[in-house]
Design a protein around this motif. Structure first.
Motif, PDB file in Angstrom:
ATOM      1  N   VAL A 287     -26.737  51.687-120.747  1.00  0.00           N
ATOM      2  CA  VAL A 287     -26.492  53.226-120.798  1.00  0.00           C
ATOM      3  C   VAL A 287     -25.711  53.541-119.382  1.00  0.00           C
ATOM      4  O   VAL A 287     -26.800  53.551-118.459  1.00  0.00           O
ATOM      5  CB  VAL A 287     -27.133  53.943-121.316  1.00  0.00           C
TER       6      VAL A 287
ATOM      7  N   TYR B 254     -22.755  58.458-120.276  1.00  0.00           N
ATOM      8  CA  TYR B 254     -23.075  60.016-120.404  1.00  0.00           C
ATOM      9  C   TYR B 254     -22.778  60.909-118.940  1.00  0.00           C
ATOM     10  O   TYR B 254     -22.977  60.080-118.080  1.00  0.00           O
ATOM     11  CB  TYR B 254     -24.583  59.977-120.708  1.00  0.00           C
TER      12      TYR B 254
ATOM     13  N   LYS C  60     -14.032  51.632-128.191  1.00  0.00           N
ATOM     14  CA  LYS C  60     -15.256  51.056-127.923  1.00  0.00           C
ATOM     15  C   LYS C  60     -15.157  50.420-126.344  1.00  0.00           C
ATOM     16  O   LYS C  60     -14.094  50.213-125.969  1.00  0.00           O
ATOM     17  CB  LYS C  60     -15.604  49.989-129.001  1.00  0.00           C
TER      18      LYS C  60
ATOM     19  N   PRO D 225     -19.037  55.905-126.293  1.00  0.00           N
ATOM     20  CA  PRO D 225     -17.805  55.763-126.964  1.00  0.00           C
ATOM     21  C   PRO D 225     -17.668  57.114-127.417  1.00  0.00           C
ATOM     22  O   PRO D 225     -18.449  58.013-127.600  1.00  0.00           O
ATOM     23  CB  PRO D 225     -18.191  54.795-128.074  1.00  0.00           C
TER      24      PRO D 225
ATOM     25  N   ASP E  41     -23.319  50.347-122.604  1.00  0.00           N
ATOM     26  CA  ASP E  41     -23.219  50.351-124.149  1.00  0.00           C
ATOM     27  C   ASP E  41     -22.303  52.013-124.284  1.00  0.00           C
ATOM     28  O   ASP E  41     -21.613  51.990-125.254  1.00  0.00           O
ATOM     29  CB  ASP E  41     -24.340  50.364-124.999  1.00  0.00           C
ATOM     30  N   GLN E  42     -22.948  52.935-123.507  1.00  0.00           N
ATOM     31  CA  GLN E  42     -22.638  54.336-123.582  1.00  0.00           C
ATOM     32  C   GLN E  42     -22.537  54.613-122.241  1.00  0.00           C
ATOM     33  O   GLN E  42     -23.044  54.158-121.142  1.00  0.00           O
ATOM     34  CB  GLN E  42     -23.588  54.982-124.456  1.00  0.00           C
TER      35      GLN E  42
ATOM     36  N   ARG F 264     -18.071  47.890-117.846  1.00  0.00           N
ATOM     37  CA  ARG F 264     -17.571  47.594-119.174  1.00  0.00           C
ATOM     38  C   ARG F 264     -16.727  46.166-119.275  1.00  0.00           C
ATOM     39  O   ARG F 264     -17.191  45.443-120.251  1.00  0.00           O
ATOM     40  CB  ARG F 264     -16.422  48.532-119.455  1.00  0.00           C
TER      41      ARG F 264
ATOM     42  N   GLN G 100     -21.576  62.952-123.768  1.00  0.00           N
ATOM     43  CA  GLN G 100     -21.355  61.560-124.269  1.00  0.00           C
ATOM     44  C   GLN G 100     -19.828  61.302-124.063  1.00  0.00           C
ATOM     45  O   GLN G 100     -19.169  61.789-124.912  1.00  0.00           O
ATOM     46  CB  GLN G 100     -21.852  61.315-125.502  1.00  0.00           C
TER      47      GLN G 100
ATOM     48  N   SER H 168     -17.617  60.022-129.484  1.00  0.00           N
ATOM     49  CA  SER H 168     -18.297  60.475-130.739  1.00  0.00           C
ATOM     50  C   SER H 168     -17.412  60.630-132.061  1.00  0.00           C
ATOM     51  O   SER H 168     -16.372  61.022-132.054  1.00  0.00           O
ATOM     52  CB  SER H 168     -19.249  61.692-130.632  1.00  0.00           C
TER      53      SER H 168
END
Length: 300
Positions: A78, A174, A68, A195, A171-172, A165, A192, A197
């Motif tokens: 994001v 891409y 995470k 995190p 949070d993500q 971070r 992605q 997947s």
């Protein structure tokens, strides 16, 4: 008539010089494509090693929290990495990518922090309607002009991501870039990165270890997994950059091929016009000679 012939001579000379420039750019684009494609192929073995390390971590234990991004409970941001082009003669390269990024991110909620790799793609993204709200465009990165410069670029991107971070603002993560294609030169793709997947983790756990000797993760599993995830991110970004640069040069090569075809057609037209004018000039000169000869004959 002579002035028109001289003008056509200059145009033909300029066309030949332009064709020489286009041929040089074609050769450079072809060489660059080969260089970046070989870089992508050379990553296969290294990626396989990283993959085996992740397999060892995931197969022997349950998926840990180490994958995470942060320990924040209210993560909404994001992170978005977009590879574009910094140079011209690439057609709709940046426009296609900007449209693809816009349509993909429209389905994601939360604030977006965008790292644009290339000044031109950043300007395209800034012109889109979705950039007016919930989007922060970070300072753009300069695209490398050689394979050796990709490593430094990837390191800078990872440093910025790690900083966000630590702040708990994303949070993500891409990744968007163009990938070379045989039938359509290139196509935009997304991935992605963080995190990891569930499907990716499941793929790792489903892969059978290549030998009968099962691996043991030493010394500390969490620390080892963190290191492997960083290498996974590095390989993914390096590959994306190399594929994007290969796609850019493929687009430029296609543009140069079209330009060369147009130059050949124009050159043929100019040569035909030149020969017609030159022949007309010669015919007039012959007519004058014949007329003079006939006039002298009549006088005799």
């Amino acid at each position: 008539m002579t002035d028109s012939v001289a003008s056509l001579r200059r145009k033909i000379t300029s066309t030949e010089e332009l064709k020489s420039v286009v041929s040089t750019m074609k050769a450079m684009a072809s060489s660059s494509i080969s260089q970046y494609e070989h870089a992508v192929y050379s990553l296969d073995d290294y990626y396989r090693t990283v993959q085996l390390g992740l397999i060892a971590c995931f197969q022997r234990h349950n998926s840990p929290n180490v994958i995470k991004i942060s320990n924040q409970q209210d993560r909404l941001g994001v992170g978005v990495i977009v590879f574009g082009s910094d140079q011209g003669l690439v057609g709709q390269f940046n426009e296609v990518m900007a449209e693809f990024v816009t349509s993909t991110l429209a389905t994601l909620s939360g604030h977006k922090i965008v790292w644009a790799v290339g000044e031109r793609i950043k300007s395209r993204l800034a012109d889109t309607h979705w950039a007016e709200k919930k989007v922060t465009l970070k300072d753009d990165f300069i695209l490398p002009n050689s394979i050796n410069a990709i490593t430094a670029l990837v390191g800078d991107i990872l440093t910025d991501i790690e900083a966000q971070r630590e702040l708990g603002t994303i949070d993500q993560v891409y990744l968007f870039h163009h990938r070379p294609q045989v039938d359509s030169i290139y196509k935009p793709v997304s991935q992605q990165l963080l995190p990891l997947s569930e499907s990716l983790q499941k793929n790792f756990t489903d892969i059978k270890w290549p030998t009968n000797n099962l691996p043991e993760v030493l010394p500390e599993r969490d620390k080892t997994l963190r290191a492997l995830v960083r290498e996974y991110l590095f390989v993914s970004l390096f590959r994306a950059c190399a594929e994007s640069l290969a796609s850019e040069n493929a687009s430029r090569l296609a543009a140069m091929q079209r330009a060369e075809k147009n130059i050949d057609e124009q050159q043929n037209d100019l040569n035909l016009s030149f020969h017609r004018l030159r022949q007309s000039d010669i015919d007039e000169e012959l007519f004058d000679v014949v007329s003079g000869f006939e006039a002298l004959s009549d006088s005799d």
